[in-house]
Scaffold this active site. Structure first.
Site, PDB file in Angstrom:
ATOM      1  N   ASP A 196     -20.496  -5.432  56.629  1.00  0.00           N
ATOM      2  CA  ASP A 196     -18.943  -5.424  56.948  1.00  0.00           C
ATOM      3  C   ASP A 196     -18.980  -4.797  58.339  1.00  0.00           C
ATOM      4  O   ASP A 196     -19.082  -3.682  58.608  1.00  0.00           O
ATOM      5  CB  ASP A 196     -18.443  -4.284  55.965  1.00  0.00           C
ATOM      6  CG  ASP A 196     -17.045  -3.936  55.989  1.00  0.00           C
ATOM      7  OD1 ASP A 196     -16.440  -4.581  57.006  1.00  0.00           O
ATOM      8  OD2 ASP A 196     -16.690  -2.883  55.343  1.00  0.00           O
TER       9      ASP A 196
ATOM     10  N   ARG B 165     -14.506  -6.866  50.495  1.00  0.00           N
ATOM     11  CA  ARG B 165     -14.944  -5.552  51.111  1.00  0.00           C
ATOM     12  C   ARG B 165     -15.450  -5.067  49.526  1.00  0.00           C
ATOM     13  O   ARG B 165     -15.260  -4.051  49.004  1.00  0.00           O
ATOM     14  CB  ARG B 165     -14.124  -4.778  51.590  1.00  0.00           C
ATOM     15  CG  ARG B 165     -14.060  -4.689  53.024  1.00  0.00           C
ATOM     16  CD  ARG B 165     -12.977  -3.874  53.572  1.00  0.00           C
ATOM     17  NE  ARG B 165     -13.639  -3.248  55.098  1.00  0.00           N
ATOM     18  CZ  ARG B 165     -12.926  -2.561  55.823  1.00  0.00           C
ATOM     19  NH1 ARG B 165     -11.703  -2.133  55.538  1.00  0.00           N
ATOM     20  NH2 ARG B 165     -13.541  -2.118  56.794  1.00  0.00           N
TER      21      ARG B 165
ATOM     22  N   GLN C  94     -21.290  -4.406  51.856  1.00  0.00           N
ATOM     23  CA  GLN C  94     -21.124  -3.300  52.560  1.00  0.00           C
ATOM     24  C   GLN C  94     -21.912  -3.405  53.812  1.00  0.00           C
ATOM     25  O   GLN C  94     -21.578  -3.154  55.071  1.00  0.00           O
ATOM     26  CB  GLN C  94     -21.572  -1.962  51.894  1.00  0.00           C
ATOM     27  CG  GLN C  94     -20.141  -1.505  51.237  1.00  0.00           C
ATOM     28  CD  GLN C  94     -20.496  -0.220  50.367  1.00  0.00           C
ATOM     29  OE1 GLN C  94     -21.646   0.351  50.456  1.00  0.00           O
ATOM     30  NE2 GLN C  94     -19.333   0.172  49.871  1.00  0.00           N
TER      31      GLN C  94
ATOM     32  N   TYR D 277      -6.251  -0.726  50.756  1.00  0.00           N
ATOM     33  CA  TYR D 277      -5.529  -0.832  52.115  1.00  0.00           C
ATOM     34  C   TYR D 277      -4.101  -0.122  51.993  1.00  0.00           C
ATOM     35  O   TYR D 277      -3.425   0.175  50.612  1.00  0.00           O
ATOM     36  CB  TYR D 277      -5.167  -2.024  52.485  1.00  0.00           C
ATOM     37  CG  TYR D 277      -6.885  -2.446  53.243  1.00  0.00           C
ATOM     38  CD1 TYR D 277      -7.185  -2.083  54.351  1.00  0.00           C
ATOM     39  CD2 TYR D 277      -7.354  -3.673  52.476  1.00  0.00           C
ATOM     40  CE1 TYR D 277      -8.386  -2.542  54.843  1.00  0.00           C
ATOM     41  CE2 TYR D 277      -8.440  -4.312  52.935  1.00  0.00           C
ATOM     42  CZ  TYR D 277      -9.108  -3.705  53.980  1.00  0.00           C
ATOM     43  OH  TYR D 277     -10.228  -4.354  54.686  1.00  0.00           O
TER      44      TYR D 277
ATOM     45  N   SER E   3     -16.321  -2.155  59.269  1.00  0.00           N
ATOM     46  CA  SER E   3     -16.576  -0.877  58.964  1.00  0.00           C
ATOM     47  C   SER E   3     -17.718  -0.434  59.998  1.00  0.00           C
ATOM     48  O   SER E   3     -17.428   0.606  60.523  1.00  0.00           O
ATOM     49  CB  SER E   3     -17.381  -0.675  57.548  1.00  0.00           C
ATOM     50  OG  SER E   3     -16.453  -0.863  56.693  1.00  0.00           O
TER      51      SER E   3
HETATM   52  P1  NAD Z   1      -7.450   0.111  58.350  1.00  0.00           P
HETATM   53  O1  NAD Z   1      -8.013  -0.172  59.351  1.00  0.00           O
HETATM   54  O2  NAD Z   1      -6.712  -1.208  57.441  1.00  0.00           O
HETATM   55  O3  NAD Z   1      -6.161   1.027  58.448  1.00  0.00           O
HETATM   56  C1  NAD Z   1      -6.582   2.448  58.990  1.00  0.00           C
HETATM   57  C2  NAD Z   1      -5.697   3.329  58.247  1.00  0.00           C
HETATM   58  O4  NAD Z   1      -4.382   3.423  58.700  1.00  0.00           O
HETATM   59  C3  NAD Z   1      -5.898   3.392  56.809  1.00  0.00           C
HETATM   60  O5  NAD Z   1      -6.454   4.575  56.058  1.00  0.00           O
HETATM   61  C4  NAD Z   1      -4.490   3.161  56.290  1.00  0.00           C
HETATM   62  O6  NAD Z   1      -4.244   3.986  55.198  1.00  0.00           O
HETATM   63  C5  NAD Z   1      -3.607   3.822  57.566  1.00  0.00           C
HETATM   64  N1  NAD Z   1      -2.323   3.576  57.586  1.00  0.00           N
HETATM   65  C6  NAD Z   1      -1.733   2.431  57.319  1.00  0.00           C
HETATM   66  N2  NAD Z   1      -0.280   2.519  57.576  1.00  0.00           N
HETATM   67  C7  NAD Z   1      -0.054   3.893  57.826  1.00  0.00           C
HETATM   68  C8  NAD Z   1       1.095   4.695  58.214  1.00  0.00           C
HETATM   69  N3  NAD Z   1       2.150   4.221  58.143  1.00  0.00           N
HETATM   70  N4  NAD Z   1       0.815   5.834  58.526  1.00  0.00           N
HETATM   71  C9  NAD Z   1      -0.400   6.691  58.365  1.00  0.00           C
HETATM   72  N5  NAD Z   1      -1.556   6.038  58.114  1.00  0.00           N
HETATM   73  C10 NAD Z   1      -1.376   4.474  58.075  1.00  0.00           C
HETATM   74  O7  NAD Z   1      -8.446   0.585  57.024  1.00  0.00           O
HETATM   75  P2  NAD Z   1      -9.856   0.558  56.939  1.00  0.00           P
HETATM   76  O8  NAD Z   1     -10.586   1.720  57.905  1.00  0.00           O
HETATM   77  O9  NAD Z   1     -10.237  -0.836  57.114  1.00  0.00           O
HETATM   78  O10 NAD Z   1      -9.993   1.122  55.398  1.00  0.00           O
HETATM   79  C11 NAD Z   1      -9.145   0.828  54.495  1.00  0.00           C
HETATM   80  C12 NAD Z   1      -9.574   1.370  53.238  1.00  0.00           C
HETATM   81  O11 NAD Z   1     -10.847   0.366  52.833  1.00  0.00           O
HETATM   82  C13 NAD Z   1     -10.456   2.508  53.043  1.00  0.00           C
HETATM   83  O12 NAD Z   1      -9.641   2.955  51.704  1.00  0.00           O
HETATM   84  C14 NAD Z   1     -11.792   2.477  53.230  1.00  0.00           C
HETATM   85  O13 NAD Z   1     -12.293   3.431  52.274  1.00  0.00           O
HETATM   86  C15 NAD Z   1     -11.855   1.138  52.206  1.00  0.00           C
HETATM   87  N6  NAD Z   1     -13.155   0.369  52.723  1.00  0.00           N
HETATM   88  C16 NAD Z   1     -13.685   0.070  51.680  1.00  0.00           C
HETATM   89  C17 NAD Z   1     -15.018  -0.828  51.894  1.00  0.00           C
HETATM   90  C18 NAD Z   1     -16.118  -1.113  51.023  1.00  0.00           C
HETATM   91  O14 NAD Z   1     -16.918  -1.610  51.248  1.00  0.00           O
HETATM   92  N7  NAD Z   1     -15.654  -1.108  49.473  1.00  0.00           N
HETATM   93  C19 NAD Z   1     -15.501  -0.875  53.317  1.00  0.00           C
HETATM   94  C20 NAD Z   1     -14.813  -0.170  54.277  1.00  0.00           C
HETATM   95  C21 NAD Z   1     -13.516   0.418  53.997  1.00  0.00           C
END
Ligand code: NAD
Length: 410
Positions: free
Chosen positions: A164, A156, A161, A262, A167
């Site tokens: 992805d 990521r 992006q 994450y 996302s």
């Molecule tokens: P994910 O699907 O892995 O998880 C969903 C959410 O569940 C996350 O926010 C995580 O913190 C939360 N979570 C995990 N355990 C938990 C608990 N015990 N209680 C409550 N919440 C809990 O996450 P995602 O949607 O794929 O995104 C993860 C991160 O990646 C975010 O910071 C997002 O901004 C980032 N991201 C970055 C890019 C990039 O291109 N740079 C793209 C997409 C996402």
């Protein structure tokens, strides 16, 4: 009046292919399309999305690539065969026909065994492969020496992006989760003031404020719900609040976020305090959307039996973590549970597929960008995989008959 040879009449050339070409040249004097991309109807009955859409077909064809799609592949996503044809694709009678001679096969989920057997030996497969699920079996892909690229493994980084799929699809999953919850409850979401009385707004709680959670907050808010949210990562507080949600805080002794952004698995003391904070809120909610995931681990248990028992009759939980074991252990994968106290729990694992008409174009564009950026030589108009690129190395799971990804090789 234009005169076409018999060859031209039998092989109509679509506008995108004709640009800059001599249509009246004999077939062997024309530029040859050096690469073929194909997609078939998805094998799972729960999957309505399709990996190619007319917009991406047009772009591939304009680049000189031949494209084939199985008949009816896009129907469940609202795309007729005629739209694929108009974009320049050949509509094939079967997956076997579509895959014939393909260099690259695009899929949403890994095709079933019969589908894999139809992919030319040594060809490339790009799609979602659920690589970290212990039940995922790569042997059929290896039997055909397929070079399989699992898009879930895409690093990521900012350059990636637009490729992805997690996302683009999670965003729609978050939206659709709210829509499914609203459809499953008899509670009205917005506040309404009428001559017959005032309807209070629904209360919605979003657990896990990642990509899906943020869209769930935004959607519930747009519908008029009073929204609360919780995540272990402190960075999510401001994001949730900026969308109008009240953030439930549980102080953590250590940082709950990995360098990759994450969540980490939390210690027992934190889990206890988190459960106490959530228990008080969940009892008052009409809708709970839970999206919490920890990469490579079973979904954390956030909703307990006692919490569900405390909820009002008619309330709904949508467990978007169902595919990874669920944030509530009583969730049934791809099923609906109705508890004795009248709570409905939706365990759909195909949430983006339920928004297939919009999920498909976004997914197909992710794959098109991946292929055109990393697997295509524009000058030679042919296949050229940039094997040293970190996005290619990060996604390649099988090659030459073996599983090669470091996260899967024991
Ligand atoms: P994910 O699907 O892995 O998880 C969903 C959410 O569940 C996350 O926010 C995580 O913190 C939360 N979570 C995990 N355990 C938990 C608990 N015990 N209680 C409550 N919440 C809990 O996450 P995602 O949607 O794929 O995104 C993860 C991160 O990646 C975010 O910071 C997002 O901004 C980032 N991201 C970055 C890019 C990039 O291109 N740079 C793209 C997409 C996402």
């Amino acid at each position: 009046m234009e005169h076409f040879s018999l060859y031209e009449a039998c092989h109509p050339v679509k506008p995108a292919l004709t640009k800059g070409r001599n249509l009246f040249a004999k077939p062997d004097q024309r530029e040859k399309n050096t690469m073929k991309i194909a997609a078939a109807k998805e094998s799972s009955a729960l999957e309505a999305r399709v990996a190619l859409v007319p917009d991406t077909v047009k772009k591939f064809v304009a680049a000189g690539i031949t494209v084939a799609v199985e008949k009816g592949a896009g129907l469940a996503a609202g795309i007729a065969d005629s739209a694929f044809e108009a974009a320049g694709a050949t509509v094939a009678a079967s997956a076997v026909e579509a895959y014939k001679g393909a260099d690259i096969v695009l899929c949403v989920d890994t095709p079933d065994e019969a589908g894999i057997a139809a992919i030319p030996e040594g060809a490339i497969l790009v799609g979602m492969m659920n690589p970290l699920d212990p039940k995922t079996d790569f042997s059929a892909l290896n039997k055909r020496s397929i070079h399989a690229y699992a898009m879930e493994f895409l690093p990521r980084i900012s350059r990636a992006q637009s490729m992805d799929v997690l996302s683009s699809q999670s965003n729609l999953a978050g939206y659709r989760a709210v829509i499914e919850a609203v459809a499953a409850t008899s509670k009205t979401v917005p506040m309404m003031m009428t001559a017959a009385g005032t309807i209070p707004p629904a209360k919605a709680l979003v657990l896990g404020v990642g990509v899906a959670g943020l869209q769930a907050i935004a959607t519930a808010k747009r519908l008029g719900a009073v929204v609360s949210a919780f995540d272990v990562r402190s960075a999510t507080k401001e994001q949730a609040q900026s969308l109008g949600a009240k953030f439930i805080e549980v102080a953590a002794s250590a940082d709950a976020e990995t360098s990759g952004g994450y969540a980490k698995e939390m210690d027992e003391d934190y889990k206890k305090r988190q459960a106490e904070a959530l228990a008080a809120v969940i009892a008052t909610q009409d809708i709970v959307i839970s999206t919490a995931l920890i990469p490579g681990k079973p979904a954390p248990e956030l909703i307990t039996e006692a919490m569900v028992a405390s909820m009002k009759a008619g309330s709904v939980i949508v467990d978007l973590a169902a595919a990874n074991g669920g944030n509530y252990k009583g969730t049934k994968k791809d099923d609906i549970v109705k508890t004795a106290n009248g709570v409905t729990i939706l365990g759909y694992t195909n949430m983006p597929s339920r928004a297939a008409s919009d999920a498909s174009p976004l997914y197909a564009r992710n794959l098109q960008t991946f292929v055109m950026t990393l697997m295509f030589d524009k000058d030679a108009r042919g296949l050229k995989v940039q094997s040293d690129d970190e996005l290619i190395k990060g996604t390649l799971v099988t090659k030459g008959g073996s599983v090669v990804h470091p996260a899967l090789v024991k």
